[in-house]
Write a protein that holds these residues in place. Structure first.
Motif, PDB file in Angstrom:
ATOM      1  N   PHE A   1      57.831 -24.674  66.112  1.00 54.92           N
ATOM      2  CA  PHE A   1      56.877 -25.589  66.740  1.00 54.92           C
ATOM      3  C   PHE A   1      57.506 -26.882  67.262  1.00 54.92           C
ATOM      4  CE2 PHE A   1      53.826 -22.630  65.665  1.00 54.92           C
ATOM      5  CZ  PHE A   1      52.524 -23.042  65.940  1.00 54.92           C
ATOM      6  N   PRO A   2      58.519 -27.464  66.585  1.00 56.68           N
ATOM      7  CA  PRO A   2      59.117 -28.685  67.131  1.00 56.68           C
ATOM      8  C   PRO A   2      59.762 -28.494  68.504  1.00 56.68           C
ATOM      9  CG  PRO A   2      59.659 -28.470  64.808  1.00 56.68           C
ATOM     10  CD  PRO A   2      59.034 -27.174  65.223  1.00 56.68           C
TER      11      PRO A   2
ATOM     12  N   ILE B   1      68.391 -28.411  70.055  1.00 57.44           N
ATOM     13  CA  ILE B   1      67.118 -27.755  69.823  1.00 57.44           C
ATOM     14  C   ILE B   1      66.576 -28.199  68.468  1.00 57.44           C
ATOM     15  CG2 ILE B   1      67.968 -25.689  68.628  1.00 57.44           C
ATOM     16  CD1 ILE B   1      66.017 -24.040  70.284  1.00 57.44           C
ATOM     17  N   TYR B   2      65.257 -28.385  68.390  1.00 59.13           N
ATOM     18  CA  TYR B   2      64.632 -28.868  67.164  1.00 59.13           C
ATOM     19  C   TYR B   2      63.884 -27.741  66.458  1.00 59.13           C
ATOM     20  CZ  TYR B   2      65.426 -33.263  69.653  1.00 59.13           C
ATOM     21  OH  TYR B   2      65.997 -34.298  70.344  1.00 59.13           O
ATOM     22  N   LYS B   3      63.977 -27.720  65.122  1.00 59.55           N
ATOM     23  CA  LYS B   3      63.275 -26.722  64.327  1.00 59.55           C
ATOM     24  C   LYS B   3      62.898 -27.327  62.974  1.00 59.55           C
ATOM     25  CE  LYS B   3      64.480 -22.424  64.383  1.00 59.55           C
ATOM     26  NZ  LYS B   3      65.196 -21.125  64.203  1.00 59.55           N
ATOM     27  N   PHE B   4      61.799 -26.799  62.403  1.00 58.79           N
ATOM     28  CA  PHE B   4      61.529 -27.099  61.005  1.00 58.79           C
ATOM     29  C   PHE B   4      62.522 -26.300  60.174  1.00 58.79           C
ATOM     30  CE2 PHE B   4      57.001 -27.995  62.398  1.00 58.79           C
ATOM     31  CZ  PHE B   4      57.089 -29.362  62.183  1.00 58.79           C
ATOM     32  N   ARG B   5      63.151 -26.934  59.214  1.00 57.11           N
ATOM     33  CA  ARG B   5      64.189 -26.268  58.432  1.00 57.11           C
ATOM     34  C   ARG B   5      63.586 -25.186  57.537  1.00 57.11           C
ATOM     35  NH1 ARG B   5      65.828 -26.666  53.470  1.00 57.11           N
ATOM     36  NH2 ARG B   5      64.361 -28.383  53.139  1.00 57.11           N
ATOM     37  N   THR B   6      64.166 -23.986  57.615  1.00 54.48           N
ATOM     38  CA  THR B   6      63.719 -22.876  56.771  1.00 54.48           C
ATOM     39  C   THR B   6      64.877 -22.248  56.006  1.00 54.48           C
ATOM     40  OG1 THR B   6      63.972 -21.300  58.608  1.00 54.48           O
ATOM     41  CG2 THR B   6      61.801 -22.296  58.297  1.00 54.48           C
ATOM     42  N   MET B   7      66.065 -22.849  56.093  1.00 55.43           N
ATOM     43  CA  MET B   7      67.233 -22.325  55.395  1.00 55.43           C
ATOM     44  C   MET B   7      67.726 -23.342  54.370  1.00 55.43           C
ATOM     45  SD  MET B   7      67.616 -19.407  56.844  1.00 55.43           S
ATOM     46  CE  MET B   7      67.050 -18.628  58.361  1.00 55.43           C
TER      47      MET B   7
ATOM     48  N   ASN C   1      60.706 -25.978  49.403  1.00 57.46           N
ATOM     49  CA  ASN C   1      61.848 -25.915  50.314  1.00 57.46           C
ATOM     50  C   ASN C   1      62.573 -27.262  50.326  1.00 57.46           C
ATOM     51  OD1 ASN C   1      63.572 -24.828  52.284  1.00 57.46           O
ATOM     52  ND2 ASN C   1      62.256 -25.472  53.971  1.00 57.46           N
ATOM     53  N   PRO C   2      63.161 -27.663  49.192  1.00 53.44           N
ATOM     54  CA  PRO C   2      63.775 -28.995  49.082  1.00 53.44           C
ATOM     55  C   PRO C   2      64.839 -29.228  50.144  1.00 53.44           C
ATOM     56  CG  PRO C   2      63.639 -27.928  46.929  1.00 53.44           C
ATOM     57  CD  PRO C   2      63.306 -26.877  47.950  1.00 53.44           C
ATOM     58  N   GLY C   3      64.813 -30.432  50.708  1.00 55.46           N
ATOM     59  CA  GLY C   3      65.786 -30.778  51.736  1.00 55.46           C
ATOM     60  C   GLY C   3      65.108 -31.432  52.926  1.00 55.46           C
ATOM     61  N   PRO C   4      65.872 -31.706  53.991  1.00 57.37           N
ATOM     62  CA  PRO C   4      65.307 -32.336  55.184  1.00 57.37           C
ATOM     63  C   PRO C   4      64.189 -31.500  55.799  1.00 57.37           C
ATOM     64  CG  PRO C   4      67.714 -32.332  55.260  1.00 57.37           C
ATOM     65  CD  PRO C   4      67.314 -31.458  54.119  1.00 57.37           C
ATOM     66  N   LEU C   5      63.249 -32.180  56.442  1.00 61.41           N
ATOM     67  CA  LEU C   5      62.125 -31.479  57.070  1.00 61.41           C
ATOM     68  C   LEU C   5      62.567 -30.709  58.302  1.00 61.41           C
ATOM     69  CD1 LEU C   5      59.053 -30.943  57.338  1.00 61.41           C
ATOM     70  CD2 LEU C   5      58.927 -33.067  58.673  1.00 61.41           C
ATOM     71  N   MET C   6      63.466 -31.301  59.105  1.00 64.64           N
ATOM     72  CA  MET C   6      63.879 -30.697  60.369  1.00 64.64           C
ATOM     73  C   MET C   6      65.399 -30.645  60.452  1.00 64.64           C
ATOM     74  SD  MET C   6      61.191 -32.506  63.005  1.00 64.64           S
ATOM     75  CE  MET C   6      61.934 -31.666  64.415  1.00 64.64           C
ATOM     76  N   PHE C   7      65.874 -29.866  61.420  1.00 65.56           N
ATOM     77  CA  PHE C   7      67.298 -29.872  61.727  1.00 65.56           C
ATOM     78  C   PHE C   7      67.490 -29.599  63.208  1.00 65.56           C
ATOM     79  CE2 PHE C   7      66.993 -25.335  61.766  1.00 65.56           C
ATOM     80  CZ  PHE C   7      68.117 -24.856  62.419  1.00 65.56           C
TER      81      PHE C   7
END
Length: 258
Positions: A127-128, A100-106, A80-86
């Protein structure tokens, strides 16, 4: 053997969910009106206990979130290349906007992988948001927060929609468990009905039931789409609206996570 264990787990979960819905919702057992303490559901004791539980559980989950973050930081460059969170703006209690914090999945272009689906299916990407709970912007249980654009849109389309903002938004909620992610106005109306039920019946005991169902959902994944095999008459243009909203969500997430 493994297949039998999985089937047994799913069966127990289905029975647990059915009992909860039947006892607390369908038969209108007003657990929230008296509350677990025998007083008014929204008295000071419930508020203190709810906030105390939010803080204690979030602090307890902090080490787990750190470990998950480290694991994802190792796996993401490959899967999942890219930033860890957004971060993304959401509307909280009384209309207050927060990040709001999230682990990036897109990824840009909406190229979904099995790895990303797994993170979302088991809600690992959420989880974040324990950070948001510690900050006081969210609670463990409550209506899920929406973006300012969607709140403005649904406030016009759905009467009583803004009543959701009377309480702190939640990491999980009754509507999220019963309906899941809404893709059109009809499904959002259904989620609103469950949110209003939560507002009416909320109590420490009710929150505990929802929390138990949430843990089951995280472990086993969300239940199969209830609409499968059931034909319903949608409202006019609902199908097209679903498609258009889906496109809008994809564009927004791609921009937000790029």
């Amino acid at each position: 053997m493994a297949h039998q264990i999985i089937q047994t787990t799913l069966a127990v979960r289905a029975l647990f969910t059915a009992l909860m819905i039947d006892l607390m919702l369908e038969r209108e057992v007003r657990v929230g009106q008296q509350g677990i303490w025998g007083g008014v559901r929204q008295d000071w004791l419930y508020g203190i206990s709810k906030r105390g539980t939010d803080v204690l559980v979030s602090l307890g989950m902090a080490p787990i979130c750190v470990v998950i973050g480290i694991i994802l930081a190792i796996l993401n460059p490959v899967f999942n290349p890219g930033p860890l969170m957004f971060c993304q703006k959401r509307v909280g209690q009384h209309g207050r906007v927060f990040e709001i914090y999230k682990f990036r999945t897109m990824t840009p272009g909406w190229v979904e992988t099995a790895y990303q689906r797994f993170l979302r299916r088991h809600r690992i990407d959420e989880f974040p948001q324990f950070i948001n709970v510690l900050q006081g912007n969210m609670s463990l249980i409550g209506p899920r927060p929406e973006t300012p654009e969607y709140v403005a849109y649904y406030a016009i389309k759905l009467p009583r929609y803004l009543e959701r903002l009377d309480v702190c938004p939640g990491l999980s909620g009754l509507a999220q468990l019963r309906v899941g992610y809404a893709a059109n106005l009809s499904e959002t109306r259904s989620k609103l009905r469950h949110d209003l039920r939560y507002l009416r019946d909320r109590s420490f005991l009710f929150d505990a039931w929802i929390a138990c169902l949430t843990v089951l959902a995280v472990v086993t994944g969300p239940p199969r789409d209830r609409s499968q095999g059931i034909k319903t008459k949608e409202e006019p243009a609902a199908s097209q609206a679903k498609v258009e909203k889906g496109k809008l969500i994809r564009i927004e997430r791609s921009v937000a996570e790029a």
